[in-house]
Design a protein around this motif. Structure first.
Motif, PDB file in Angstrom:
ATOM      1  N   LYS A 448      32.046  41.911  44.909  1.00 50.86           N
ATOM      2  CA  LYS A 448      32.666  42.815  43.945  1.00 50.86           C
ATOM      3  C   LYS A 448      31.548  43.374  43.068  1.00 50.86           C
ATOM      4  N   THR A 783      36.018  48.262  39.835  1.00 46.77           N
ATOM      5  CA  THR A 783      35.753  46.836  40.069  1.00 46.77           C
ATOM      6  C   THR A 783      37.010  45.997  39.865  1.00 46.77           C
ATOM      7  N   GLU A 786      39.584  46.207  42.531  1.00 49.72           N
ATOM      8  CA  GLU A 786      39.214  45.388  43.694  1.00 49.72           C
ATOM      9  C   GLU A 786      39.516  43.912  43.449  1.00 49.72           C
ATOM     10  N   TYR A 787      39.188  43.404  42.266  1.00 50.35           N
ATOM     11  CA  TYR A 787      39.531  42.010  41.928  1.00 50.35           C
ATOM     12  C   TYR A 787      41.051  41.810  42.024  1.00 50.35           C
TER      13      TYR A 787
END
Length: 803
Positions: A448, A783, A786-787
């Motif tokens: 990530k 980011t 995506e997490y």
């Protein structure tokens, strides 16, 4: 709250008189800030309450982000911007003769972090709320934070950072939600209903009191929570010297990163880490049980994320509660734990992968050590079953070995996800640093790449540039930063480039004024502002930068035909109090600055500035003004970097190694819009693995290196005899661990190319534009999305609630 400036002015004046019992004419700037802050927090409260009620009612999965640092910076302007009322407040205060910028100066930087780790956590919270994701932070409410840095005679001096001197207008103390955290004591085993149970007795208990801060999303109704824990004495300490107990207790939340070069400091730091996770997990479970009858499905509704190894004790602490308080069996408890907790690794440096001596760990946390030891026994048995007879592998992977508890190994064994923070970093973890674990758990590992809040670091910090962008492509980039790519259409538009240049000049003029005010040194805003601001560490190689500056000084002094485009080198960095070597580098930078800034022969071609007490509010002035971004870490050592992204977003050009996220920046902007030099990560790792590097060869065969290194020890610095021998020895006697001399020639060459490029302003502005246009990829919104999708499996709240 208010829909016009007249409504705001009336409310503001009424609140000011109510709070302070004085007329507006007699009020101070600090009282203006306190009044405005209280009004905003109250305005937020309704949405804050509704957000929490919605999370409880929906039963949707939530994430809790545990971090030893949250580097928030000032929140006033950020909150005004996110609420969409900045202009009304600005105009209302202006009518009253108040400058909002001056009011903002009354707010202290929240001293809750040191560098990129803590600032990343703060950006993540911003993105979670803005994306309407149910995610909260847990940290420690450090009374004095890291420290306030003063430079005295070139040396770093640490002073307590009194950021809470006037309280914190944003926080709400929740004494009703305090929990108890036990230390020391002993564990007794008892039989209950035929089962062996364990009790932690004769403990020294500390009260953890939560202070909640609202985290406001950008133009959304979502308000998440950052809960910070303060350590306070329990009401009835048992068999204790009360004053000693009070002092030891309060020290837990007094300073960030106590010096752990001695046992007393190690104990305090380990106390901090357990204090954070125990209080946080007790709080999370209490909240969960308010709407659920048991913890059997805990992992389906809760994700706990640990930001580096500092909160890794979350694993045995969750096990402790499930085993000792919920009376679960080991397998059941372990299944819940390993499916609840995820882990971000932030380093490849072995010294940063925490290890605690058992002789300290076991007496301080006796029950937690028992659980860690049992996790280790079972983990080693699994490895034995998989690799029978391979004692070497098991020894290398064990969680407890050689008298130490290895926190990274605990995290790797007990978490369902392990991520790096840039593609190179993750590859190094998988192939080298954590390869043995990757072979066992390949599905756990993922990447990530870090991101930054473009709202904080562009919209707020660089309003001139933000306005130009919005006028040029519209405002959609604020919600969708990938839209910044549309700026590429204006790469050949002279009018746009002229405006871009004008904004940079304004920002440089502003920073030049700050430099003059803080240092007394006059710098030329038309010079190249070459900036190196970040935590001071040997691998980040501020040393390489200052050695290059010394080389330039020598060239100018010795060769009258040699000249460079005027350049102002700007440094900002704090060294950890116990980091002797880093402090020597700070002294060296300041000693070089004293010589260069006072030498009339240089005709102002060179200036060197060290801005003391580098922090978020100062960074917000620096990034918009930078021309060159120094990202020169030894390849393979910087996990990602986020300063590189902030500079890029503000139009600075990177001078950097192929390390961390620099590689991904290069791929986005193209090799022609970045200055890359030095060893690659593979070359560095090959040297470490196979040897073959001899720093003395570079010292003897490169006159430039010979000259600058000799000046460290030959009396060149009249005020610093013997001062820099440690630096000289690290490079020559200790063979230059971070390859400063190996990369020196390459660095000199790339710096020359950067200077030549700057002289062609048309080319430079196009490079700058390309960096801004491609920076949207490095938004923390990307980011965090995506997490949320890949690791935490959380979903945005119903947009109907936020209408």
């Amino acid at each position: 709250m208010f829909t016009s400036k007249e409504e705001f002015k009336k409310a503001f004046l009424q609140r000011l008189e109510m709070m302070f019992g004085k007329s507006f004419q007699d009020s101070t700037r600090r009282e203006h800030f306190q009044t405005l802050g209280n009004m905003i927090r109250e305005y937020i409260s309704s949405d804050w309450i509704k957000t929490n009620e919605q999370y409880r009612a929906s039963g949707e999965k939530q994430v809790y982000y545990l971090s030893i640092e949250f580097l928030l910076g000032r929140l006033l302007r950020n909150n005004l911007m996110n609420l969409g009322i900045e202009n009304i407040v600005y105009e209302g205060l202006y009518d009253l003769g108040i400058d909002l910028a001056e009011v903002e100066e009354a707010e202290a930087d929240a001293g809750l972090g040191n560098g990129g780790l803590g600032r990343l956590a703060a950006c993540f919270l911003d993105s979670l709320a803005t994306l309407n994701l149910p995610g909260h932070g847990f940290g420690i409410r450090y009374k004095h934070g890291l420290f306030e840095q003063k430079i005295v005679d070139g040396y770093q001096v640490e002073l307590p950072e009194h950021w809470l001197r006037h309280g914190n207008v944003w926080e709400v103390r929740r004494a009703d939600l305090a929990v108890q955290v036990p230390f020391w004591g002993k564990v007794e085993a008892v039989s209950e209903d035929g089962c062996l149970q364990f009790r932690h007795i004769n403990t020294e208990t500390v009260t953890a009191v939560p202070y909640d801060l609202p985290i406001v999303g950008y133009k959304t109704k979502t308000v998440n929570t950052l809960r910070l824990w303060s350590a306070q004495p329990s009401p009835y300490p048992v068999n204790k010297d009360v004053l000693k107990y009070k002092r030891e207790t309060e020290s837990i939340s007094e300073f960030l990163y106590p010096d752990d070069t001695h046992d007393e400091g190690k104990i305090l730091r380990l106390k901090q880490q357990y204090f954070l996770v125990s209080a946080s997990i007790q709080s999370i479970i209490r909240s969960y049980l308010s709407t659920h009858s048991s913890l059997l499905d805990f992992h389906k509704h809760v994700s706990i994320h640990i930001n580096d190894t500092h909160p890794a004790l979350a694993i045995p602490e969750l096990m402790r509660i499930l085993l000792d308080e919920e009376k679960m069996g080991w397998d059941e408890a372990w299944n819940i734990t390993k499916n609840t907790i995820s882990y971000t690794n932030h380093t490849t440096l072995s010294e940063a992968l925490e290890k605690w001596p058992i002789r300290i760990f076991q007496p301080l946390l006796p029950r937690i050590f028992m659980i860690v030891d049992e996790i280790n026994e079972r983990f080693c048995k699994e490895l034995w079953d998989r690799y029978p007879g391979d004692w070497e592998r098991i020894e290398k992977m064990a969680i407890v070995a050689h008298g130490e508890v290895r926190m990274a190994h605990l995290a790797l064994a007990g978490c369902y996800s392990v991520n790096g923070v840039a593609r190179l970093h993750t590859d190094i973890l998988k192939k080298r640093e954590m390869n043995l674990f990757y072979e066992v758990f390949p599905d756990k590992f993922n990447n990530k790449t870090n991101g930054i809040s473009h709202r904080r670091w562009l919209l707020k910090s660089n309003p001139g540039l933000a306005k130009l962008i919005s006028e040029t492509i519209g405002t959609s980039w604020i919600d969708s930063p990938a839209q910044l790519e549309r700026l590429i259409e204006f790469r050949d538009d002279p009018a746009f480039l002229k405006k871009l240049s004008s904004i940079k000049k304004e920002n440089k003029n502003s920073l030049a004024a700050i430099i003059k005010e803080k240092t007394g040194v006059t710098v030329d805003p038309s010079s190249i502002f070459d900036v190196h601001v970040k935590r001071l560490h040997a691998y980040k190689r501020q040393l390489l930068n200052i050695l290059h500056i010394m080389h330039l000084y020598n060239r100018i002094k010795e060769d009258s035909s040699f000249s460079i485009y005027p350049r102002t080198f700007i440094f900002g960095a704090k060294a950890s109090p116990g980091y002797y070597y880093a402090k020597k580098i700070i002294k060296l930078i300041n000693s070089v600055a004293d010589i260069i800034n006072n030498d009339p022969d240089l005709n102002d071609q060179l200036k060197v500035i060290f801005l003391e007490n580098y922090r978020v509010s100062l960074a917000e002035e620096i990034f918009p003004a930078a021309d060159i971004s120094e990202q020169i870490s030894t390849a393979s050592k910087e996990a990602s970097g986020t300063g590189n992204m902030k500079f890029m977003m503000n139009g600075a050009i990177t001078v950097g190694t192929l390390d961390g996220a620099n590689i991904e920046i290069m791929e986005k902007v193209g090799e022609e819009n970045i200055f890359i030099f030095g060893l690659t990560a593979d070359e560095v790792l090959h040297y470490y693995q196979h040897g073959g590097y001899n720093a003395r060869d570079y010292y003897h065969h490169d006159y430039r290196i010979h000259q600058v290194l000799d000046s460290l020890v030959n009396g060149f610095f009249p005020d610093a005899e013997g001062e820099f021998e440690a630096i000289y020895d690290s490079l020559i006697m200790q063979n230059d661990q971070y390859f400063v001399l190996r990369d020196f020639a390459s660095y000199v060459d790339i710096q020359q190319k950067a200077g030549e490029a700057f002289e062609d302003q048309d080319r430079w502005l196009k490079m700058s534009l390309m960096n801004i246009a491609k920076s949207g990829h490095f938004s923390s919104d990307r980011t965090i999305a995506e997490y949320a999708n890949d690791i935490w499996k959380i979903k945005a709240t119903n947009p109907m609630i936020n209408s």
